[in-house]
Write an enzyme that holds these catalytic residues in place. Structure first.
Site, PDB file in Angstrom:
ATOM      1  CG  HIS A 153      42.990  57.724  36.028  1.00 10.97           C
ATOM      2  ND1 HIS A 153      43.954  58.109  36.934  1.00 10.97           N
ATOM      3  CD2 HIS A 153      41.842  58.296  36.445  1.00 10.97           C
ATOM      4  CE1 HIS A 153      43.386  58.873  37.859  1.00 10.97           C
ATOM      5  NE2 HIS A 153      42.104  58.996  37.585  1.00 10.97           N
ATOM      6  CG  ASP A 154      42.638  61.920  35.508  1.00 13.28           C
ATOM      7  OD1 ASP A 154      41.639  61.247  35.197  1.00 13.28           O
ATOM      8  OD2 ASP A 154      42.862  62.319  36.669  1.00 13.28           O
ATOM      9  CG  ASP A 184      31.424  41.939  32.743  1.00 16.05           C
ATOM     10  OD1 ASP A 184      32.641  42.017  32.441  1.00 16.05           O
ATOM     11  OD2 ASP A 184      30.969  42.332  33.832  1.00 16.05           O
ATOM     12  CG  ASP A 204      42.075  56.594  43.382  1.00 12.42           C
ATOM     13  OD1 ASP A 204      41.875  57.634  44.030  1.00 12.42           O
ATOM     14  OD2 ASP A 204      42.374  56.591  42.169  1.00 12.42           O
ATOM     15  CG  ASP A 219      40.116  62.021  43.142  1.00  9.30           C
ATOM     16  OD1 ASP A 219      40.822  61.763  42.149  1.00  9.30           O
ATOM     17  OD2 ASP A 219      39.039  62.635  43.070  1.00  9.30           O
ATOM     18  CD  GLU A 265      44.302  64.155  41.167  1.00  9.29           C
ATOM     19  OE1 GLU A 265      44.285  64.131  39.939  1.00  9.29           O
ATOM     20  OE2 GLU A 265      43.264  64.041  41.847  1.00  9.29           O
ATOM     21  CG  ASP A 282      35.810  40.710  31.395  1.00  8.79           C
ATOM     22  OD1 ASP A 282      35.401  40.518  32.558  1.00  8.79           O
ATOM     23  OD2 ASP A 282      35.127  40.475  30.382  1.00  8.79           O
TER      24      ASP A 282
END
Ligand code: TEU
Ligand code: CA
Length: 544
Positions: A319-320, A29, A102, A203, A245, A25
């Site tokens: 990330h999965d 925020d 992505d 994806d 993917e 970041d």
């Protein structure tokens, strides 16, 4: 720096995945952003990666953290703006790092203009951009289920029809049968190429050619036709790297996706090994110990079946997926050793390695109270299983082991507040182990997981055998040792990895006793005794 004008440059590349929300970041925020990524490019350059797979930063209501795209050509204000995107592309490229976008082409957000138009009337020009079926309220066209739970069909009263969605209801599937849909997507991809991006990660690529009336989602009959068309219309126009993917791929299909003639994609991103530690026939939440021998055979099969005929991605994290050191290694006493061992096992193989943010630090899974999870898949699973009467402890064991949020906690940069990720309140809790596990500490320690990855990447640039060599699995039935050879006409590499805390013996194949040790996670890595989680990568020139 790799010469990216050379076709097939990505065969020598190592790529790094950034999950923008959790990387860095810059404005307090609590949410990672493009400016934050720009500030960390020097770190990535030091690591030595050739490209960034950037998880979605497009305008999105963030129902699925950006995998629900409302505008493919706009940056979500939460992440920054197009000017910063251009700066990122330029600054990355200056350091030899390509930006790989992505692309979520199977579905859009329900807030995308196309879908909003599509819902207005059946004769709206965008209606046919999505997959609609007639029906009556309460009685969907069939009983297909969505990946994140619930029915795959939702009713739109305005048009008195159901639309199809493989994922959340807010992620309506695009209708790839409509040539205008395909043309619009290709134009959009070409626009991104003009902005300077050098590749795409696609994806759920194997799910675009669906035929819901026949219950077909993955590997639909027209899939390869679409891929070839997209490749000819977009990818083959420049030396792009493209990765699809494909949860449903087997080696045979993978050879089509990644055919060496470049007619479809550069490479496939498949999950066979990642689905082994779950009960057969069950879901990923139905936990099972890793069947080690089967895992070795699975890697070996992909290595041999794609050699010379296709190209694979090498990854253990994304990330999965949960963090690999917690999943297949030891995230306690032997965290550093086992993280390095897993890296050696993976980076010794043929394919393009991917490093998921924090993997190079040996970041671990997290355990949170259920209220602190953010991922819709995890929250849906929790609700469904609790409602079905599964005991809370059992549900939470699945969540701790497999929740996607394990990978989505903020990147651990230093031992200051919020691990240096933000000066504000992070959108997801930081893993409390950041005081020990963080980038600043890793950079300062020559023996860190980070520097080990850096060496692995450098070796791939130096030794053709890592890129080109074939693959021979050794000690196939050994319950703890994963050993294999890589060979070209000139060079040979031997990788030996011990998966476990127990010391074990493995006699090196003949002639390897005095070979050069390229890399090991222990000093004095010689002989047949393997210490906890020991890994060695040995090298020799071939003599005939
Ligand atoms: O993932 C595809 C996919 O099938 C996953 O939803 C997978 O089933 C699940 O993560 C296993 O736990 C892609 C993206 O990588 C993922 O982040 C998105 O949520 C999904 O597509 C929908 O776009
Ligand atoms: Ca921010």
């Amino acid at each position: 720096m790799l010469d990216k004008t050379k076709p097939g440059w990505w065969r020598q590349a190592v790529l790094y995945q950034i999950y923008p929300k959790s990387f860095q970041d810059s404005n307090g925020d609590g949410i990672g952003d493009l400016e934050g990524i720009i500030r960390r490019l020097d770190y990535l350059e030091k690591l030595g990666v050739d490209g960034i797979w950037l998880s979605p930063v497009y305008a999105s209501p963030q129902v699925d953290n950006g995998y629900d795209v409302a505008d493919y050509c706009a940056i979500d204000p939460m992440f920054g703006d197009m000017e910063q995107m251009r700066t990122l592309i330029r600054e990355a490229r200056r350091r030899g790092i390509s930006i790989i976008m992505d692309m979520v082409l199977n579905h859009t957000s329900d807030q995308h203009r196309w879908f909003r138009e599509a819902c207005k009337s059946r004769d709206n020009p965008y209606h046919d951009y999505y997959v609609w079926r007639d029906g009556i309220p309460g009685q969907p066209p069939n009983d297909m289920r969505a990946t994140f739970g619930g029915a795959a069909w939702d009713w739109v009263p305005g048009v008195k029809q159901y639309y199809f969605h493989q994922f959340a209801p807010q992620q309506p599937d695009l209708n790839w049968e409509n040539p205008e849909v395909r043309r619009s997507l290709y134009d959009m991809l070409l626009w991104w190429v003009e902005q300077g991006v050098e590749g795409f990660r696609l994806d759920v690529m194997d799910q675009i050619a669906k035929e819901p009336d026949r219950y077909i989602t993955a590997n639909g009959p027209r899939l390869h036709e679409y891929l070839r068309e997209m490749s000819a219309s977009v990818f083959q126009k420049s030396c792009l790297v493209t990765v699809g993917e494909a949860w449903g791929a087997d080696p045979e299909r993978a050879r089509l996706y990644s055919a060496p003639d470049g007619s479809e994609l550069s490479m496939v991103f498949q999950f066979e090994q990642m689905e082994l530690d779950q009960q057969p026939g069950g879901e990923k939440w139905d936990l099972m110990d890793l069947p080690f021998v089967e895992m070795k055979r699975s890697f070996a099969r992909w290595q041999t079946e794609l050699h010379g005929r296709g190209w694979n991605s090498l990854f253990l994290d994304n990330h999965d997926l949960p963090r690999i050191v917690s999943r297949w290694g030891d995230d306690g006493k032997y965290r550093v050793q086992s993280a390095k061992m897993l890296a050696t096992m993976l980076h010794g193989m043929q394919g393009t390695p991917y490093i998921y943010q924090g993997e190079e630090l040996g970041m671990t899974n997290i355990r949170l109270p259920i209220e602190d999870y953010r991922d819709l898949e995890t929250l849906n699973l929790y609700r469904t299983r609790i409602a079905a009467g599964v005991p809370e402890r059992e549900v939470m064991a699945s969540v701790y082991a497999k929740s996607r949020d394990n990978a989505r906690t903020p990147m651990q940069w230093n031992d200051g507040p919020a691990a240096g990720f933000t000066t504000g309140t992070p959108w997801m809790p930081v893993n409390p182990n950041y005081r020990e596990i963080n980038a600043a500490a890793a950079l300062a320690d020559e023996n860190s997981v980070f520097h080990y990855y850096r060496r692995l990447i450098a070796l791939r640039k130096k030794l053709p055998v890592l890129v080109e060599g074939d693959f021979v699995l050794l000690a196939e039935d050994d319950p703890q040792i994963f050993a294999y050879l890589r060979r070209t006409g000139e060079e040979e590499l031997l990788v030996v990895c011990s998966f476990g805390e127990e010391q074990t013996r493995y006699a090196l194949p003949e002639g390897w006793e005095n070979a050069e040790v390229l890399l090991s996670n222990y000093p004095e890595a010689v002989g047949s005794l393997f210490r906890p989680w020991e890994a060695r990568m040995l090298y020799r020139k071939r003599t005939c």
